[in-house]
Design a protein around this motif. Structure first.
Motif, PDB file in Angstrom:
ATOM      1  N   GLY A 237       0.822  -1.246  -0.014  1.00  0.00           N
ATOM      2  CA  GLY A 237       0.229   0.006   0.129  1.00  0.00           C
ATOM      3  C   GLY A 237       0.945   1.201  -0.071  1.00  0.00           C
ATOM      4  N   GLU A 238       2.111   1.081   0.346  1.00  0.00           N
ATOM      5  CA  GLU A 238       2.895   2.407   0.099  1.00  0.00           C
ATOM      6  C   GLU A 238       4.239   2.160  -0.794  1.00  0.00           C
ATOM      7  N   THR A 239       3.991   1.299  -1.862  1.00  0.00           N
ATOM      8  CA  THR A 239       4.782   1.016  -3.031  1.00  0.00           C
ATOM      9  C   THR A 239       4.505   1.597  -4.203  1.00  0.00           C
ATOM     10  N   GLN A 240       5.623   2.244  -4.776  1.00  0.00           N
ATOM     11  CA  GLN A 240       5.397   2.900  -6.201  1.00  0.00           C
ATOM     12  C   GLN A 240       5.418   1.610  -7.189  1.00  0.00           C
ATOM     13  N   ASP A 241       3.987   1.816  -7.921  1.00  0.00           N
ATOM     14  CA  ASP A 241       4.030   0.726  -9.110  1.00  0.00           C
ATOM     15  C   ASP A 241       3.848  -0.684  -8.575  1.00  0.00           C
ATOM     16  N   PRO A 242       2.995  -0.925  -7.662  1.00  0.00           N
ATOM     17  CA  PRO A 242       3.185  -2.231  -6.864  1.00  0.00           C
ATOM     18  C   PRO A 242       2.902  -3.654  -7.903  1.00  0.00           C
ATOM     19  N   ALA A 243       2.044  -3.482  -9.015  1.00  0.00           N
ATOM     20  CA  ALA A 243       2.054  -4.278 -10.000  1.00  0.00           C
ATOM     21  C   ALA A 243       3.564  -5.071 -10.666  1.00  0.00           C
ATOM     22  N   LYS A 244       4.437  -3.899 -10.800  1.00  0.00           N
ATOM     23  CA  LYS A 244       5.645  -4.260 -11.123  1.00  0.00           C
ATOM     24  C   LYS A 244       6.594  -4.661 -10.061  1.00  0.00           C
ATOM     25  N   ASN A 245       6.420  -3.799  -9.056  1.00  0.00           N
ATOM     26  CA  ASN A 245       7.671  -4.120  -7.956  1.00  0.00           C
ATOM     27  C   ASN A 245       7.315  -5.274  -6.966  1.00  0.00           C
ATOM     28  N   VAL A 246       6.183  -5.590  -6.650  1.00  0.00           N
ATOM     29  CA  VAL A 246       5.711  -6.640  -5.533  1.00  0.00           C
ATOM     30  C   VAL A 246       6.469  -7.790  -6.091  1.00  0.00           C
ATOM     31  N   PRO A 247       5.768  -8.405  -7.283  1.00  0.00           N
ATOM     32  CA  PRO A 247       6.298  -9.800  -7.644  1.00  0.00           C
ATOM     33  C   PRO A 247       7.859  -9.810  -7.784  1.00  0.00           C
ATOM     34  N   LYS A 248       8.581  -8.729  -8.292  1.00  0.00           N
ATOM     35  CA  LYS A 248      10.016  -8.459  -8.430  1.00  0.00           C
ATOM     36  C   LYS A 248      10.552  -8.889  -7.091  1.00  0.00           C
ATOM     37  N   ALA A 249      10.056  -8.008  -6.141  1.00  0.00           N
ATOM     38  CA  ALA A 249      10.542  -8.416  -4.699  1.00  0.00           C
ATOM     39  C   ALA A 249      10.379  -9.729  -4.068  1.00  0.00           C
ATOM     40  N   ILE A 250       9.224 -10.366  -4.348  1.00  0.00           N
ATOM     41  CA  ILE A 250       8.763 -11.545  -3.581  1.00  0.00           C
ATOM     42  C   ILE A 250       9.922 -12.582  -4.384  1.00  0.00           C
ATOM     43  N   ASN A 251      10.006 -12.638  -5.410  1.00  0.00           N
ATOM     44  CA  ASN A 251      11.032 -13.734  -6.318  1.00  0.00           C
ATOM     45  C   ASN A 251      12.274 -13.490  -5.718  1.00  0.00           C
ATOM     46  N   ALA A 252      12.792 -12.156  -5.642  1.00  0.00           N
ATOM     47  CA  ALA A 252      14.160 -11.744  -5.302  1.00  0.00           C
ATOM     48  C   ALA A 252      14.519 -12.279  -3.953  1.00  0.00           C
ATOM     49  N   ALA A 253      13.404 -11.771  -3.051  1.00  0.00           N
ATOM     50  CA  ALA A 253      13.678 -12.058  -1.513  1.00  0.00           C
ATOM     51  C   ALA A 253      13.762 -13.609  -1.358  1.00  0.00           C
ATOM     52  N   ILE A 254      12.758 -14.186  -1.783  1.00  0.00           N
ATOM     53  CA  ILE A 254      12.704 -15.631  -1.253  1.00  0.00           C
ATOM     54  C   ILE A 254      13.874 -16.426  -1.915  1.00  0.00           C
ATOM     55  N   TRP A 255      14.308 -16.389  -2.921  1.00  0.00           N
ATOM     56  CA  TRP A 255      15.525 -17.052  -3.454  1.00  0.00           C
ATOM     57  C   TRP A 255      16.922 -16.674  -2.729  1.00  0.00           C
ATOM     58  N   ARG A 256      16.966 -15.504  -2.574  1.00  0.00           N
ATOM     59  CA  ARG A 256      18.000 -15.073  -1.598  1.00  0.00           C
ATOM     60  C   ARG A 256      18.083 -15.388  -0.187  1.00  0.00           C
TER      61      ARG A 256
END
Length: 472
Positions: A237-256
């Protein structure tokens, strides 16, 4: 077009001041890493190895990572479709039931409030090893003040401070894994040994020296280690362009996280006998990280790791205060808490919600009277169990949302982000979380916390149906 009843009933009304969309993908990834890399990795990993043996610990963390990934895929679908503050509580309200949404919001608040207690208590105990004459409660107050200031200033400052605090942890974990691998292959000497240990320690005592059961018994600790990844949903709810940034962040965070956690376990298990990895002394910094760095010959290893763990704990507390205050804000917006809790400061932060949530650090002040280890263990159990319940609600919300989505005539191609393998992913995520939660009841030391959590859940439902059931 989306049908009108497939939208969550949660955004604030137009005259309600809105939280600011100040976070980027970079902030989101570090927010989830910062929430996850804390006590669970630096202090819990050695305990898991000691209880399960090396191979058991590796399997436990891989399984924990897969559970977290399934939950985050479910969350990603919901958070991209409905990027609102209050996240899982709002989704549970819409797709499970209003009473459950109310309960989940309060439960997630309790999760992070209890975690604040563990983080401040542990950080204060570490500082006392440097400064034995200064009491734990004084350090608790100092750390609480620092974290409160970082949160109350602005969302942007909070996100930036969390980025740099998390970066210290990430660099430490990467350094630990790389130096450990060099020692394993004999490039660096280890504790004066002339031959490389390679990976012989992993199975030196047999594949499962303690049997299979401890792998499941430690899943609560392991799942708690991955908790924090769901902060991406809170921050949507406080993220710029959530449709683009949320999936990218989820994948990056989990695999790392999976690479960090499993890599850490492999290094510790290969270099140390598994019986020597637990926290056997009263000094909480007697973690396997310190032992490995010291044996490799890193000067001031104990001081370095102590500093890193303190920043790790403060980073997790920073994330926790952020998440819990947004839950209170969300309840206030839905008129399930007094309006004062959704009051925003000039910088756009929910000031009253932050102040009340900070009261969660108070259990840390009891540590000198009742024993820091006792307080720490019980708060950890409560935080871990409540997190598992929240994860179960995310899986069930996504399952119900998708059923409703199809029933309304939509296809998965109409979604902005699709969690794959529906309905297998939400069902498996839910079942594994349920098994993990029940494991807490099997631990006599955690039974009081387990019963307390069930009473809290019952209290939430009771208060909802007594006071808010007829509310429009």
């Amino acid at each position: 077009m989306q049908s009108s009843h497939s939208q969550p009933e949660v955004p604030p009304s137009d005259h309600q001041p809105h939280l600011k969309r100040a976070m980027t993908s970079r902030h989101l990834v570090m927010l989830s890493l910062g929430g996850a890399i804390g006590t669970g990795l630096f202090l819990g990993s050695g305990e898991v190895i000691a209880q399960t043996g090396p191979i058991g610990a590796i399997l436990a963390y891989i399984l924990g990572g897969l559970i977290a990934y399934m939950v985050m895929l479910c969350l990603g679908e919901l958070a991209v479709q409905f990027p609102v503050s209050g996240s899982f509580g709002s989704y549970a309200h819409q797709f499970i039931g209003p009473g459950t949404g109310y309960m989940i919001t309060w439960l997630y608040w309790l999760t992070w409030t209890a975690t604040l207690g563990t983080e401040f208590t542990a950080a204060a105990m570490l500082m006392q090893e440097w400064f034995p004459h200064i009491s734990v409660w004084l350090w608790t107050i100092i750390f609480a003040a620092i974290v409160f200031i970082l949160n109350v200033s602005s969302t942007r400052l909070f996100a930036e401070s969390e980025f740099w605090l998390a970066l210290i942890k990430v660099i430490t974990v990467i350094s630990f894994i790389l130096l450990g691998l060099l020692a394993i292959f004999g490039v660096l000497s280890f504790d004066g040994a002339e031959t490389a240990p390679l990976f012989s320690n992993l199975t030196a005592q047999g594949w499962f020296p303690q049997g299979i059961f401890p792998i499941f018994a430690t899943m609560l600790i392991v799942n708690f280690a991955f908790s924090g990844t769901e902060l991406i949903g809170v921050a949507a709810g406080e993220t710029q362009d959530p449709a683009k940034n949320v999936p990218k962040a989820i994948n990056a965070a989990i695999w790392r996280l999976l690479i960090f956690f499993v890599g850490t376990i492999i290094v510790i298990s290969a270099l140390l006998p598994y019986q020597a990895t637990g926290l056997h002394s009263e000094e909480i910094s007697n973690s396997p990280f310190v032992t490995v760095f010291a044996y490799i010959g890193i000067p001031y290893a104990e001081d370095i790791i102590r500093f890193v763990i303190i920043t790790a704990l403060l980073s997790a507390a920073n994330s926790g205060l952020y998440a819990a205050s947004r839950m209170m804000y969300s309840l206030s917006v839905k008129k399930q808490l007094p309006k004062v809790f959704s009051t925003l400061s000039k910088s756009g932060t929910p000031i009253i919600a932050l102040i009340v949530t900070m009261m969660g650090s108070l259990p840390g002040l009891l540590s000198e009277k009742f024993g820091a280890e006792f307080i720490f263990k019980n708060l950890l159990g409560v935080a871990a169990f409540t997190m598992v319940i929240v994860w179960m609600s995310i899986c069930l919300s996504q399952y119900n949302f998708r059923r409703r989505w199809y029933k309304d005539g939509h296809t998965q191609h109409d979604l902005k982000f699709v969690a794959p393998f529906y309905p297998i992913v939400p069902i498996l995520g839910f079942v594994f979380c349920l098994i993990t939660g029940l494991s807490m009841a099997a631990d006599p030391e955690m039974l009081p916390g387990f019963i307390s959590c069930l009473l809290f859940i019952a209290g939430c439902y009771a208060s909802y149906y007594l006071f808010y059931r007829d509310q429009k």
